[in-house]
Structures are given as C-alpha cells and as structure tokens.
Write an enzyme that holds these catalytic residues in place. Sequence first.
Site, short mmCIF file in Angstrom:
data_model
loop_
_atom_site.label_atom_id
_atom_site.label_comp_id
_atom_site.label_asym_id
_atom_site.label_seq_id
_atom_site.Cartn_x
_atom_site.Cartn_y
_atom_site.Cartn_z
N GLY A 19 11.97 -62.81 93.62
CA GLY A 19 11.59 -64.35 93.95
C GLY A 19 10.41 -65.36 93.26
O GLY A 19 9.58 -64.47 93.58
N ARG A 50 16.20 -61.13 88.60
CA ARG A 50 15.79 -59.63 89.05
C ARG A 50 16.08 -58.73 87.73
O ARG A 50 17.38 -59.10 87.17
CB ARG A 50 16.59 -59.67 90.34
CG ARG A 50 15.42 -60.12 91.24
CD ARG A 50 16.03 -60.27 93.14
NE ARG A 50 15.04 -60.42 94.15
CZ ARG A 50 14.94 -61.72 94.53
NH1 ARG A 50 16.02 -62.98 93.83
NH2 ARG A 50 14.19 -62.20 95.43
N ASP A 93 7.05 -56.16 95.70
CA ASP A 93 7.28 -54.81 95.93
C ASP A 93 8.07 -54.03 94.79
O ASP A 93 8.25 -53.72 93.98
CB ASP A 93 7.76 -54.36 97.36
CG ASP A 93 9.19 -55.10 98.09
OD1 ASP A 93 9.19 -54.31 99.17
OD2 ASP A 93 9.97 -55.99 97.64
N SER A 152 9.12 -55.94 91.56
CA SER A 152 8.43 -56.01 91.07
C SER A 152 7.38 -54.71 90.95
O SER A 152 7.14 -54.65 89.24
CB SER A 152 8.06 -57.47 90.62
OG SER A 152 9.07 -58.38 91.11
N THR A 195 5.31 -63.60 96.67
CA THR A 195 6.25 -63.62 97.09
C THR A 195 6.28 -64.80 98.57
O THR A 195 4.72 -64.09 99.08
CB THR A 195 6.88 -62.05 97.87
OG1 THR A 195 7.74 -62.70 98.78
CG2 THR A 195 5.90 -61.55 98.05
N ASP A 212 7.34 -64.22 101.45
CA ASP A 212 7.84 -62.93 102.16
C ASP A 212 6.29 -62.90 102.41
O ASP A 212 6.21 -62.03 104.50
CB ASP A 212 8.52 -61.46 101.70
CG ASP A 212 9.80 -62.58 101.56
OD1 ASP A 212 10.45 -61.85 100.91
OD2 ASP A 212 9.80 -63.70 101.44
N ASP A 239 4.72 -59.27 102.98
CA ASP A 239 5.80 -58.32 102.97
C ASP A 239 4.93 -57.26 102.15
O ASP A 239 5.74 -56.10 102.17
CB ASP A 239 7.10 -58.28 103.45
CG ASP A 239 7.05 -58.70 101.49
OD1 ASP A 239 8.32 -58.02 101.93
OD2 ASP A 239 7.30 -58.71 101.07
N ARG A 296 11.96 -81.43 115.66
CA ARG A 296 11.03 -81.73 117.29
C ARG A 296 11.29 -83.25 117.43
O ARG A 296 12.43 -83.30 118.97
CB ARG A 296 9.86 -81.20 117.43
CG ARG A 296 9.57 -81.08 118.48
CD ARG A 296 7.64 -80.38 118.97
NE ARG A 296 7.38 -79.05 118.83
CZ ARG A 296 8.10 -78.22 119.51
NH1 ARG A 296 9.03 -78.65 120.80
NH2 ARG A 296 8.16 -76.57 119.50
N ARG A 319 12.87 -61.82 104.33
CA ARG A 319 13.71 -60.60 103.50
C ARG A 319 13.61 -60.15 105.44
O ARG A 319 13.98 -60.58 105.96
CB ARG A 319 13.00 -60.05 103.11
CG ARG A 319 13.76 -59.30 101.86
CD ARG A 319 13.95 -59.19 100.28
NE ARG A 319 12.50 -58.40 100.51
CZ ARG A 319 11.61 -57.91 99.88
NH1 ARG A 319 13.77 -57.59 98.52
NH2 ARG A 319 10.76 -57.58 99.22
N GLU A 348 9.21 -72.43 121.58
CA GLU A 348 9.60 -71.55 122.52
C GLU A 348 9.29 -70.41 122.79
O GLU A 348 9.53 -69.31 123.51
CB GLU A 348 10.47 -72.22 123.42
CG GLU A 348 10.16 -73.77 124.72
CD GLU A 348 9.35 -74.64 123.02
OE1 GLU A 348 8.32 -75.50 123.27
OE2 GLU A 348 10.05 -74.58 122.30
O1 F6P Z 1 11.73 -62.52 98.70
C1 F6P Z 1 11.61 -64.15 98.86
C2 F6P Z 1 12.81 -64.52 99.16
O2 F6P Z 1 13.15 -65.91 99.29
C3 F6P Z 1 13.52 -63.91 100.28
O3 F6P Z 1 12.91 -64.58 101.85
C4 F6P Z 1 14.67 -64.25 100.51
O4 F6P Z 1 15.68 -63.04 101.85
C5 F6P Z 1 15.22 -63.85 99.50
O5 F6P Z 1 14.15 -64.05 98.74
C6 F6P Z 1 16.45 -63.92 98.89
O6 F6P Z 1 16.65 -63.64 97.31
P1 F6P Z 1 17.51 -65.04 96.59
O7 F6P Z 1 16.51 -65.80 96.18
O8 F6P Z 1 17.37 -63.96 95.67
O9 F6P Z 1 18.64 -65.26 97.02
#
Ligand code: F6P
Length: 319
Positions: A11, A72, A103, A105, A125, A127, A129, A154, A171, A187
């Site tokens: 991504g 990908r 990850d 990649s 990324t 994320d 993560d 808001r 993700r 909240e």
């Molecule tokens: O890994 C980055 C991300 O944006 C995630 O947050 C999301 O779930 C995923 O890629 C979406 O993947 P794609 O771009 O293949 O739809």
Amino acid sequence: MKKIGVLTSGGDAPGMNAAIRAVVRTAVYKGMQVYGIRRGFNGLINGEIDYMDVKSVGEILHRGGTILNTARSEQFKTEEGMKKAINVLKVFGIEGLVVIGGDGSFRGAYDLSQRGIPTVGIPGTIDNDIPCTELTIGFDTAVNTVLEAISKIRDTVASHERTNIIEVMGRHAGDIAIYTGLAGGAEGIIIPEMPLDIDNLCKRIIQGRHRGKTSSIIILAEGAGKAVELERIIEEKTGMETRATVLGYIQRGGCPTAADIILASRMGYHAVELLEKNIGNRVVCIRGNKIMDEDIKEALSMPRTFNKELYDLAQVLSI
Ligand code: F6P
C-alpha cells in the site's frame, strides 16, 4: 557497492516519495548509480527499470503516493518469479536494493537477501504496524488527515446531537485509531488489540449525554469491525441517532507532514549507507528518535505491541 535499485511495494503511503528522493540523492552524493524500479516486485520481474539522477526526484517531496508506482506481487512469491527478478538485477548490474513498503514487502526483501542480493527495507505504510520501529513513513500524515476529518464530522454531530462512528484504516493494527482518538478527543476508541465491550461503550455515551454531552465521536479501527454494523447496535442501545463514516483511501494520500518527510529522508539516507558498505538483509527503523537497523528475519518475527499507555489515557480523558 556502486549500483543500486529502489522500489516501492504494498500500500502506498505519504512520504514514500521523500524516501525515494533521499535514496537517489544520497546514492548520487556517494558516487553510486541508482535505478528506479516501477510497480514494485512485478516491475522488477518485468524489467521496468529506469536510471535516476538528482533531477528525477525534483519537486516530489510534497507529493503523496509514489512516483515509482506500487503493486502487490503474487508472481514474486514463486521460485520462478524470484529467479526472473534476480536475473533482471544481474542484467542491469544492480548489486543491491532498497525496498520501501510494509511487512509483506520485507518478506520479499528477505528472500532476495537470502539469494545473495543485499536488500534493505524501509518501513513505508500508514498502518504503523512494523514492530521493530516506533514509526513508519506515512503514519503521521494519515493521523493528521483523520484529525481533519474528525473536526469536520464533529461540526455535524454537534448540530444534530448525534453519535458518529468513524472507521479508520490500519489493517490489523489500532495505532491510527488510538492516536486520532486521543488527539481528536473521541468519546470512544475500538481497536483489534482490545476486546470490545459494547455495553460499557454505550453506557459511557449515555452517561456523557446525562452530563450534557449531546454528541459523541467513536473511532473504530478497521481491524476491529465495520462502522455500518456498529452504527445500528449503538443507536439501539443508546437511543441516540447514530451515523457511520468510513474514511477509506483519503488516509493514504495528501502532502506528507514535515515529520514524515524528515523520517523518510533520514531512513533513505541510512539505507544507502548500509548498501554502500555491502550490508543487506536489514530493515531501517527508528527508536527513541535514533535511526538504526535490524536483521529482516528478526524484524519480521518481533511481537507486535500496541501503545496501551495512550489507549488508557484516551479512556481517562474522554470521561
Ligand atoms: O496497509 C495499508 C492499507 O491502507 C491498510 O490500512 C488497508 O487495510 C489496506 O492497505 C488496503 O489495501 P488495498 O490498498 O490493497 O485496498
């Protein structure tokens, strides 16, 4: 090492272009040749490779996305695909590779390193993560994009005295939700790392209403559920009009923040320094604001933790 390649994979994320720019300009500064590989590992297999110089990366610092495109690649996961990729690198005389991505990649980067092509991963990324690094490129920009959206939502939930549940990306990780929930004064925050107690969440919304809080914002990480499903449940349990917002792909774009540009620039420079010394099979990371690097296999096997301190703080401050 005198000839390297750079590609983006997985991504896309804001700041990837800053990382590409840092890799290219550091390589040129060190007297190395650098090649841009288009469309991730697919492009590598197909030989979609262009020589890059300092001008190739001019005027891209402020642009989200990746000028090298990304994809990908299922083919790269096959032995045949890997062999094709290595052959292409040999034909171009490329001795080492920088892979900017997540990850998935890095698994490709590890495979190439195992086959004698020194490869360095840069965590790109939104994320956040990747366990070995406190920050990934794109995360800060995505957080600020979500904050702008929260501010706009808001306004309307206050006008209609509603609850809005905002689904964010990430993700399987809840970092975007935690940071935006805390910074946006939500909240409630729902993340995959913590079990959802829907009754307690609704009780907090009702208690807030009794204290005069006539509208609420709940941030939901996509790995913990679907906003459109929780919308109905929350409305039924609280009696408050509830709406769902799925932010989606706006979180992947936009002008990267200064923090992401600086992070990307530091990581890109470090990656080229490693390859210059013929060091591969590493992932560049940042910890305690220091740029360092980890063995790819180590990096991929590290357990993922989440920032419970921020999560708990958000719970306290949103009473
Ligand atoms: O890994 C980055 C991300 O944006 C995630 O947050 C999301 O779930 C995923 O890629 C979406 O993947 P794609 O771009 O293949 O739809």
